[in-house]
Design a protein around this motif. Structure first.
Motif, PDB file in Angstrom:
ATOM      1  N   VAL A   1       0.860  -1.188   0.000  1.00  0.00           N
ATOM      2  CA  VAL A   1       0.000   0.000   0.000  1.00  0.00           C
ATOM      3  C   VAL A   1       0.892   1.232   0.000  1.00  0.00           C
ATOM      4  N   ASN A   2       0.757   2.033  -1.029  1.00  0.00           N
ATOM      5  CA  ASN A   2       1.534   3.260  -1.174  1.00  0.00           C
ATOM      6  C   ASN A   2       0.872   4.373  -0.380  1.00  0.00           C
ATOM      7  N   GLY A   3       1.442   4.689   0.780  1.00  0.00           N
ATOM      8  CA  GLY A   3       0.869   5.696   1.659  1.00  0.00           C
ATOM      9  C   GLY A   3      -0.022   5.048   2.705  1.00  0.00           C
ATOM     10  N   PRO A   4      -0.514   5.832   3.647  1.00  0.00           N
ATOM     11  CA  PRO A   4      -1.386   5.284   4.694  1.00  0.00           C
ATOM     12  C   PRO A   4      -2.619   4.619   4.090  1.00  0.00           C
ATOM     13  N   ALA A   5      -2.932   3.426   4.581  1.00  0.00           N
ATOM     14  CA  ALA A   5      -4.057   2.664   4.036  1.00  0.00           C
ATOM     15  C   ALA A   5      -5.378   3.231   4.533  1.00  0.00           C
ATOM     16  N   GLY A   6      -6.206   3.696   3.602  1.00  0.00           N
ATOM     17  CA  GLY A   6      -7.531   4.178   3.937  1.00  0.00           C
ATOM     18  C   GLY A   6      -8.555   3.056   3.906  1.00  0.00           C
ATOM     19  N   PRO A   7      -9.816   3.388   4.111  1.00  0.00           N
ATOM     20  CA  PRO A   7     -10.864   2.363   4.169  1.00  0.00           C
ATOM     21  C   PRO A   7     -11.137   1.669   2.842  1.00  0.00           C
ATOM     22  N   LEU A   8     -10.649   2.230   1.728  1.00  0.00           N
ATOM     23  CA  LEU A   8     -10.913   1.641   0.417  1.00  0.00           C
ATOM     24  C   LEU A   8      -9.851   0.629  -0.004  1.00  0.00           C
ATOM     25  N   VAL A   9      -8.888   0.367   0.883  1.00  0.00           N
ATOM     26  CA  VAL A   9      -7.854  -0.631   0.579  1.00  0.00           C
ATOM     27  C   VAL A   9      -8.265  -1.969   1.180  1.00  0.00           C
ATOM     28  N   PRO A  10      -8.388  -3.008   0.362  1.00  0.00           N
ATOM     29  CA  PRO A  10      -8.787  -4.324   0.895  1.00  0.00           C
ATOM     30  C   PRO A  10      -7.753  -4.884   1.859  1.00  0.00           C
ATOM     31  N   ASP A  11      -8.216  -5.684   2.778  1.00  0.00           N
ATOM     32  CA  ASP A  11      -7.306  -6.340   3.713  1.00  0.00           C
ATOM     33  C   ASP A  11      -6.653  -7.536   3.031  1.00  0.00           C
ATOM     34  N   HIS A  12      -5.506  -7.930   3.567  1.00  0.00           N
ATOM     35  CA  HIS A  12      -4.775  -9.073   3.028  1.00  0.00           C
ATOM     36  C   HIS A  12      -3.829  -9.553   4.123  1.00  0.00           C
ATOM     37  N   PRO A  13      -3.642 -10.865   4.280  1.00  0.00           N
ATOM     38  CA  PRO A  13      -2.772 -11.357   5.349  1.00  0.00           C
ATOM     39  C   PRO A  13      -1.312 -10.943   5.204  1.00  0.00           C
ATOM     40  N   GLN A  14      -0.902 -10.593   3.983  1.00  0.00           N
ATOM     41  CA  GLN A  14       0.473 -10.160   3.746  1.00  0.00           C
ATOM     42  C   GLN A  14       0.444  -8.749   3.142  1.00  0.00           C
ATOM     43  N   ARG A  15       0.016  -7.775   3.950  1.00  0.00           N
ATOM     44  CA  ARG A  15      -0.099  -6.388   3.487  1.00  0.00           C
ATOM     45  C   ARG A  15       0.982  -5.540   4.146  1.00  0.00           C
ATOM     46  N   TYR A  16       1.674  -4.736   3.333  1.00  0.00           N
ATOM     47  CA  TYR A  16       2.798  -3.944   3.816  1.00  0.00           C
ATOM     48  C   TYR A  16       2.668  -2.496   3.339  1.00  0.00           C
ATOM     49  N   ALA A  17       3.126  -1.578   4.189  1.00  0.00           N
ATOM     50  CA  ALA A  17       3.047  -0.148   3.876  1.00  0.00           C
ATOM     51  C   ALA A  17       4.321   0.311   3.178  1.00  0.00           C
ATOM     52  N   MET A  18       4.153   1.138   2.161  1.00  0.00           N
ATOM     53  CA  MET A  18       5.277   1.746   1.452  1.00  0.00           C
ATOM     54  C   MET A  18       5.079   3.253   1.416  1.00  0.00           C
ATOM     55  N   THR A  19       6.136   3.988   1.677  1.00  0.00           N
ATOM     56  CA  THR A  19       6.101   5.433   1.501  1.00  0.00           C
ATOM     57  C   THR A  19       7.211   5.824   0.533  1.00  0.00           C
ATOM     58  N   LEU A  20       6.926   6.805  -0.307  1.00  0.00           N
ATOM     59  CA  LEU A  20       7.922   7.297  -1.256  1.00  0.00           C
ATOM     60  C   LEU A  20       8.580   8.523  -0.646  1.00  0.00           C
ATOM     61  N   GLN A  21       9.788   8.329  -0.139  1.00  0.00           N
ATOM     62  CA  GLN A  21      10.510   9.383   0.550  1.00  0.00           C
ATOM     63  C   GLN A  21      11.362  10.186  -0.436  1.00  0.00           C
ATOM     64  N   PRO A  22      11.420  11.515  -0.261  1.00  0.00           N
ATOM     65  CA  PRO A  22      12.258  12.318  -1.161  1.00  0.00           C
ATOM     66  C   PRO A  22      13.726  11.985  -0.982  1.00  0.00           C
ATOM     67  N   ALA A  23      14.368  11.622  -2.067  1.00  0.00           N
ATOM     68  CA  ALA A  23      15.798  11.316  -2.031  1.00  0.00           C
ATOM     69  C   ALA A  23      16.634  12.548  -2.363  1.00  0.00           C
ATOM     70  N   GLY A  24      16.009  13.576  -2.922  1.00  0.00           N
ATOM     71  CA  GLY A  24      16.722  14.797  -3.265  1.00  0.00           C
ATOM     72  C   GLY A  24      16.079  15.479  -4.449  1.00  0.00           C
ATOM     73  N   VAL A  25      16.432  16.741  -4.630  1.00  0.00           N
ATOM     74  CA  VAL A  25      16.018  17.493  -5.812  1.00  0.00           C
ATOM     75  C   VAL A  25      17.234  17.600  -6.723  1.00  0.00           C
ATOM     76  N   ARG A  26      17.088  17.113  -7.946  1.00  0.00           N
ATOM     77  CA  ARG A  26      18.217  16.983  -8.871  1.00  0.00           C
ATOM     78  C   ARG A  26      18.053  17.947 -10.042  1.00  0.00           C
ATOM     79  N   HIS A  27      19.121  18.699 -10.330  1.00  0.00           N
ATOM     80  CA  HIS A  27      19.107  19.571 -11.500  1.00  0.00           C
ATOM     81  C   HIS A  27      19.192  18.704 -12.743  1.00  0.00           C
ATOM     82  N   LEU A  28      18.218  18.841 -13.635  1.00  0.00           N
ATOM     83  CA  LEU A  28      18.102  17.898 -14.745  1.00  0.00           C
ATOM     84  C   LEU A  28      19.289  17.955 -15.689  1.00  0.00           C
TER      85      LEU A  28
END
Length: 343
Positions: free
Chosen positions: A196-223
């Motif tokens: 689950v990307n981000g905090p799991a809200g009520p619309l996310v189904p349950d599952h016995p093997q469910r894990y939380a993922m957050t996308l953390q900023p690694a940096g701002v890069r000059h293109l």
């Protein structure tokens, strides 16, 4: 959620309910297709891990694929990423080996991004099995990671990982085109792990093997220069224009605002082909974009183009669960993971 898809699929009710007969037909065809293709899918001699979702739209599959590539490499595997290459116009009928310097107009934006981020071989073809066979013939690796391939049943798989957006979840719970579901929620019974990307809200189904993922900023890069700086310090209080041609642009804009930036967002369709006009602002404001957009904008970028790089953060237990699922599936096939890693 202000976009049309958000209102129709992820808002209250089912505004497209008159199309429900089409949703039933889509579901029946999807079930028939899965049964037919799964029965004819011949297992490969090396493991296959599929990352996908049961909903249409962006959920964070590609960042998770990049994380898994690093994880498996740390475990001694040589992963190869398989992708359809959506948005690219691959020449000829043969699978295409992609690098971080490939043209995204040819290879697709996500394959080029994944090749640049992971350093792994990335092979593009609508038929992932064809890509896998080519990779085996050329000795490119000994484990396949299929990005956005949950419904590509012609490719036999060992482990299935499904990704959800924590806020959007299953939306209104209806199948395409009334709602966002590619397959019914019951499909999760056959999936090994749910992320689950981000905090799991009520619309996310349950599952016995469910894990939380957050996308953390690694940096701002000059293109243009490639120089990177701390994201929060650079963004705090900065007035900028943000571009996003991804499945859920609002999530990117919200992340920039959460980091303290004052953002004027420009949302484009997923896999949008950018032009110089798209990045013009008429002033000196910096232009922020995702890594996926950056690979397409790089050829005509100006000095005010910056990229927010993110890295997935997952619990240690997720990596252990992935290893356990893979090893048990390989053992059921009579294969030894330690021997396969030597291929």
């Amino acid at each position: 959620m202000k976009d049309l898809t958000g209102r129709l699929w992820y808002g209250a009710g089912r505004p497209l309910w008159p199309l429900m007969p089409l949703a039933w037909l889509y579901r029946a065809l999807a079930s028939w297709r899965r049964t037919r293709l799964t029965a004819g899918a011949e297992p490969l001699p090396v493991p296959v891990v599929v990352v996908g979702n049961i909903t249409a739209g962006g959920t964070g599959k590609s960042p998770l694929t990049a994380w898994l590539a690093s994880h498996f490499r740390d475990q001694g595997w040589r992963p190869v990423i398989l992708s359809r290459g959506y948005g690219g116009k691959r020449p000829g009928d043969e699978p295409l080996l992609v690098s971080g310097d490939s043209d995204p107009a040819v290879a697709g934006d996500e394959p080029v991004m994944l090749a640049a981020q992971t350093g792994c071989p990335v092979v593009v073809h609508p038929q992932r099995r064809a890509s896998a066979i080519m990779a085996l013939d050329q000795g490119l690796g000994n484990l396949f990671l299929c990005d956005d391939g949950l419904q590509h049943y012609a490719l036999a798989r060992d482990v299935e990982i499904t990704v959800f957006d924590g806020v959007r979840g299953i939306g209104n719970g209806a199948g395409l085109p009334v709602g966002p579901l590619r397959e019914p929620v019951g499909r999760l019974q056959d999936v090994d792990l749910v992320v689950v990307n981000g905090p799991a809200g009520p619309l996310v189904p349950d599952h016995p093997q469910r894990y939380a993922m957050t996308l953390q900023p690694a940096g701002v890069r000059h293109l243009l220069s490639g120089e990177s700086t701390f994201a929060e310090a650079w963004l705090r209080g900065r007035n900028c224009v943000a571009l996003a041609g991804i499945g859920n642009p609002g999530r990117f804009f919200d992340q920039l605002r959460h980091l303290g930036a004052e953002v004027v967002g420009r949302a484009f369709p997923d896999h949008h082909r950018y032009t110089g006009q798209d990045i013009a602002t008429g002033d000196e404001r910096p232009v922020l974009m995702t890594a996926k957009d950056a690979v397409k904008i790089r050829p005509f970028a100006h000095e005010r183009c910056w990229v927010l790089d993110v890295t997935p953060e997952l619990p240690e237990s997720f990596g252990s669960a992935v290893n356990l699922a893979l090893n048990s599936k390989l053992a059921a096939r009579g294969l030894d993971a330690s021997l396969l890693r030597e291929i």
